[in-house]
Scaffold this motif. Structure first.
Motif, PDB file in Angstrom:
ATOM      1  N   ARG A  17       0.675  -1.184  -0.017  1.00 35.29           N
ATOM      2  CA  ARG A  17      -0.012   0.002  -0.068  1.00 35.29           C
ATOM      3  C   ARG A  17       0.864   1.294   0.061  1.00 35.29           C
ATOM      4  NH1 ARG A  17      -3.461  -0.274   5.092  1.00 35.29           N
ATOM      5  NH2 ARG A  17      -1.536  -0.878   6.066  1.00 35.29           N
ATOM      6  N   PRO A  18       0.617   2.098  -0.552  1.00 37.00           N
ATOM      7  CA  PRO A  18       1.406   3.564  -0.643  1.00 37.00           C
ATOM      8  C   PRO A  18       1.060   4.184   0.777  1.00 37.00           C
ATOM      9  CG  PRO A  18      -0.776   3.969  -1.905  1.00 37.00           C
ATOM     10  CD  PRO A  18      -0.606   2.444  -1.489  1.00 37.00           C
ATOM     11  N   PRO A  19       2.028   4.850   1.461  1.00 36.39           N
ATOM     12  CA  PRO A  19       1.921   5.320   2.725  1.00 36.39           C
ATOM     13  C   PRO A  19       0.766   6.387   2.918  1.00 36.39           C
ATOM     14  CG  PRO A  19       3.883   6.198   1.590  1.00 36.39           C
ATOM     15  CD  PRO A  19       3.165   4.993   0.708  1.00 36.39           C
ATOM     16  N   THR A  20       0.112   6.398   3.878  1.00 35.85           N
ATOM     17  CA  THR A  20      -1.045   7.294   3.832  1.00 35.85           C
ATOM     18  C   THR A  20      -0.496   8.603   4.586  1.00 35.85           C
ATOM     19  OG1 THR A  20      -1.420   6.453   6.216  1.00 35.85           O
ATOM     20  CG2 THR A  20      -2.768   5.439   4.617  1.00 35.85           C
ATOM     21  N   VAL A  21      -1.234   9.488   4.129  1.00 39.73           N
ATOM     22  CA  VAL A  21      -0.712  10.950   4.373  1.00 39.73           C
ATOM     23  C   VAL A  21      -1.636  11.238   5.686  1.00 39.73           C
ATOM     24  CG1 VAL A  21      -0.646  13.262   3.707  1.00 39.73           C
ATOM     25  CG2 VAL A  21      -0.315  11.522   2.072  1.00 39.73           C
ATOM     26  N   VAL A  22      -0.863  11.939   6.454  1.00 41.24           N
ATOM     27  CA  VAL A  22      -1.454  12.377   7.727  1.00 41.24           C
ATOM     28  C   VAL A  22      -1.403  14.026   7.833  1.00 41.24           C
ATOM     29  CG1 VAL A  22      -1.506  12.461  10.262  1.00 41.24           C
ATOM     30  CG2 VAL A  22      -0.980  10.278   9.260  1.00 41.24           C
ATOM     31  N   GLU A  23      -2.666  14.569   8.060  1.00 41.86           N
ATOM     32  CA  GLU A  23      -2.848  15.985   7.840  1.00 41.86           C
ATOM     33  C   GLU A  23      -2.818  16.688   9.169  1.00 41.86           C
ATOM     34  OE1 GLU A  23      -5.363  17.726   5.275  1.00 41.86           O
ATOM     35  OE2 GLU A  23      -5.092  16.180   3.556  1.00 41.86           O
TER      36      GLU A  23
END
Length: 105
Positions: A17-23
């Protein structure tokens, strides 16, 4: 001649999975918080009060421990003494038998 084989890490297989972006979120301060009330420091060592009942219990417990340990040590000493005496008697009997057998020849 003999060289250890170092295992190589295999490349990962399977679904990646591509890394998830945390805002980042904004921190909104709430209302005024009252300062905490001062707490009296607890004594570092509690005081021990020795009443006649607890003193008697301590003396009785100590006496019981001494008696039990003494009984165990005395029984161990008796066991060693009895074992030593029986080994000595066996040695005398065997020596007597060997000596008597040597005399007959």
């Amino acid at each position: 001649m003999l060289r250890p084989k170092i295992p190589t890490n295999p490349t990962p297989a399977g679904h990646l999975r591509p890394p998830t972006v945390v805002e980042p979120t904004a921190v909104v301060p709430s209302g005024q918080v009252p300062p905490p009330a001062p707490v009296a420091p607890a004594p570092s060592r509690p005081t021990v009060q020795l009443t006649p009942g607890t003193a008697l219990a301590l003396v009785g417990g100590g006496t019981a421990v001494v008696l039990v340990v003494g009984a165990v040590l005395v029984s161990m000493l008796l066991a060693v003494a009895i074992t030593g005496a029986s080994v000595a008697v066996c040695a005398l009997v065997i020596r007597s038998l060997v000596h008597a057998d040597a005399k007959r020849r």
